[in-house]
Write an enzyme that holds these catalytic residues in place. Structure first.
Site, short mmCIF file in Angstrom:
data_model
loop_
_atom_site.label_atom_id
_atom_site.label_comp_id
_atom_site.label_asym_id
_atom_site.label_seq_id
_atom_site.Cartn_x
_atom_site.Cartn_y
_atom_site.Cartn_z
N SER A 115 10.67 -9.96 13.16
CA SER A 115 11.71 -10.54 12.29
C SER A 115 11.12 -10.64 10.88
CB SER A 115 12.11 -11.94 12.78
OG SER A 115 12.57 -11.94 14.11
N GLU A 116 11.12 -9.52 10.17
CA GLU A 116 10.42 -9.49 8.88
C GLU A 116 10.97 -10.51 7.89
OE1 GLU A 116 11.03 -6.78 10.64
OE2 GLU A 116 9.04 -5.90 10.89
N HIS A 126 7.59 5.54 7.81
CA HIS A 126 6.37 4.78 8.11
C HIS A 126 5.23 5.24 7.22
CE1 HIS A 126 8.54 3.51 11.69
NE2 HIS A 126 7.58 2.68 12.01
#
Lengths: 330, 329
Positions: free
Chosen positions: B59-60, B129
């Site tokens: 949960s950034e 990424h």
């Protein structure tokens, strides 16, 4: 009223208010209402720049919750945050001066209506992004876990559709944080009725994460106090995050430009019958034999005098001087 | 000779900061029990316990906002956002909450937090990424952006970041984690954030970069030296604050400057380098230019990714072309 069966049962009884205490809370609610009326008038006169989101109609929520809090607790409010600030004892003159953009404002005129901060009174911030208060209070709770404090987040029902809500309630639950999430359900997210954009019940969202949660009458000061006292006590005792859905209604538009055309016919009038100021007056007269209308009227008049002085002082206060400002704390 | 690995420098900086100050805490996804997906935080959970080092949900936004709120209330959190590409999920908390607090509060308080994130391409992680998000945040007043190039700097700058009273975004290039540096060259002098470093002196051209790019520049400088071109290499170390003086002093000496950025050309920090030298050093300029990545997402396939990134060959070839000299064989 709905709630988890075990949520309210283990809580010690809340000591009743003395008449003086009740009158002080009533005074604070009147101050919030008259402050908001004043901001509205000054806005229309062009003295308050930008935009404003008024708390009129929701006074019992912040006032009731704040009456339970201690100096070690912290509060995160919303862009509809003047009431959140005043309920904590923030200097109304400094708050008004901030609305007016003056150097004597609470934040020196740097914040404005939506972003007020007053650390000295436990107000860690008001958040202009819907749901931001939920994240801020979750973090505060992480720190307050060490000191026995409790962090309170206020937010509207619209914020329960934000990522902040789900992420942070889950985060707080798994880390057992002393947070109290107070959803002020005023039925509209900006101009849109809650039911058009919200699936299911608000309180069920907290219950599914196993937070003790209940729905209360947010216009009833005593109901708010009772629920907040129980929730704060549980959070302080290591019971983890708590949730209250306070049903209430804003008597004004979402922001300065909104006439509220979306309201259902008769809805505003019905809620005005349940004006939290009226209910609190009636509640005081009913609960205290020695209370009378004259005391309450005197309180109203006293706030009126205070407001008049504040307007004069605020309009006379100097603006901040443009110039270099520090980007960082040295 | 004993050596310090980049990832160990990160661990050591956090370890020393946790030991020195009770207010320091560390949290993020898989940083505690697992020790970090890039193995940067092993042993800290065991040493400091679950109240100070803990794992979080994926949960950034909650992680970052929890850091912000706890920093306002007296803690000094260090958080890990596993890949820099996940920072957009946390943008509101970093940009709107943490970075603005000191100023808009009328300087009532500050937000001493560090957001660590692994960044950079070359590992075949694909478009989402591998990015370098530093420039997204270079434009945010109130935020410091740190981008170390060596283990010694990683140690010193991370300690300085944790000790700083302001929010700091600390970027760790994935291709540097396994880089080792001789221990004797690791100084213990305190560094201040916002100071670039001249890592190699030269008279003919200035090469400016950050993180992995600095090593590439040093290698390019060594090859250029073989044909008599003496390159000066500057490691910016922080993107915000942005050290103008070191850039301008070097430009005054070499009159030629190239900024090498692992990131899209348009809107990157290399453009800011050129803006600074054009605005303040115009009379010293013979030539200034940028080397950056093409303006499309980072590709996955090895030949595509290799060609996409500005490497040593690209730097050497570009400098030779601009200087009008034959490239070394």
């Amino acid at each position: 009223m709905t709630g988890l069966a075990d949520s309210a049962s283990q809580t010690p009884a809340l000591a009743p208010l003395s008449l003086d205490q009740a009158l002080a809370l009533y005074r604070r609610m009147v101050l919030i209402r008259r402050f908001e009326d004043t901001v509205q008038v000054l806005f229309q006169r062009g003295e308050v720049p930008g935009t404003t989101h008024l708390y009129s109609g929701q006074e019992a929520v912040a006032t009731g919750v704040a009456s339970i809090l201690e100096p070690r607790d912290r509060v995160a409010g919303t862009y509809r945050g003047h009431g959140h600030a005043l309920s904590l004892g923030v200097d109304p003159q400094a708050l008004l001066d901030e609305m007016l953009g003056r150097a004597s404002g609470l934040c020196g005129g740097r914040a404005g209506s939506m972003n007020v901060i007053d650390l000295a009174h436990g107000l860690m911030g008001c958040y202009g992004i819907v749901g931001g208060s939920i994240g801020a209070a979750t973090g505060a709770a992480l720190a307050l876990k060490r000191s026995g404090g409790v962090a309170v987040a206020y937010f509207g029902e619209g914020a329960t559709n934000q990522g902040y809500f789900h992420e942070c309630l889950n985060f707080a639950k798994v880390h057992n944080l002393p947070a109290l999430y107070v959803c002020e359900n005023n039925l509209y997210g900006e101009f849109t009725p809650m039911e058009d954009v919200t699936a299911g019940r608000i309180v069920a969202r907290a219950q599914t994460l196993e937070l003790p949660a209940e729905t209360i009458d947010g216009n009833d000061l005593w109901a708010v106090r009772a629920a907040a006292a129980a929730a704060v006590a549980r959070a302080r005792d290591g019971g983890g995050p708590q949730f209250i859905e306070a049903l209430t209604y804003r008597f004004v538009g979402h922001s300065r430009s909104d006439p509220g055309a979306y309201r259902k016919p008769g809805e505003l009038d019905a809620w005005r019958q349940r004006d939290p100021l009226k209910l609190t007056r009636a509640g005081i007269l009913e609960r205290y034999e020695t209370a009378d209308e004259a005391q309450l009227d005197a309180t109203d008049a006293d706030v009126e005098r205070q407001i008049e002085q504040m307007i004069a002082a605020g309009l006379a206060a100097p603006y901040p001087t443009p110039g270099p400002a520090a980007e960082f704390k040295a | 000779m004993p050596t310090l690995e980049f990832r160990e420098a990160i661990r050591q900086a956090i370890d020393e900061s946790l030991a020195a100050d009770e207010r320091v805490i560390l949290f993020g996804e898989d940083v505690a029990v697992a020790g970090g997906v890039f193995v940067t935080t092993p042993g800290l959970y065991e040493k400091y316990g679950p109240e100070r080092v803990f794992d979080t949900p994926i949960s950034e936004l909650a992680i970052t906002s929890a850091a912000y709120g706890s920093a306002v209330c007296g803690l000094r959190p260090v958080i890990e956002i596993m890949f820099g590409d996940f920072l957009p999920l946390a943008m509101d908390s970093i940009v709107n909450q943490a970075a603005k607090f000191f100023y808009i509060s009328g300087e009532q308080g500050s937000v001493p937090l560090v957001v660590r994130a692994a960044v950079g391409a070359g590992g075949r992680f694909g478009a989402i990424h591998s990015q370098n998000p530093g420039t997204w945040f270079q434009n945010v007043p109130g935020l410091k952006v740190v981008a170390p190039s060596t283990p010694a700097d990683a140690l010193a700058l991370l300690k300085a970041s944790i000790a700083d009273d302001n929010p700091v975004l600390f970027l760790e290039h994935k291709r540097l984690y396994s880089v080792k540096q001789e221990l004797e060259s690791v100084g213990d002098e305190p560094v201040s954030l916002g100071q670039a470093r001249v890592v190699r002196e030269g008279l003919d051209v200035t090469l400016v970069s950050i993180m992995k790019g600095v090593g590439d520049c040093l290698e390019a400088a060594a090859r250029l030296s073989s044909i008599g071109v003496q390159a000066e290499v500057i490691d910016l170390r922080t993107l915000r604050p942005f050290d103008h003086d070191t850039l301008l002093a070097s430009l005054a000496k070499t009159n030629r400057l190239v900024a090498i950025e692992e990131g899209p050309l348009t809107g990157g920090w290399a453009g800011e380098v050129l803006a600074v030298v054009a605005e303040h050093g115009l009379h010293d300029i013979d030539d200034v230019w940028r080397l950056a990545t093409p303006d499309h997402p980072i590709p996955f396939s090895p030949p595509l990714e290799d060609a996409f990134l500005p490497g040593v060959d690209t730097i050497v070839a570009s400098v030779c072309e601009r200087l009008g000299v034959q490239a070394p064989r």
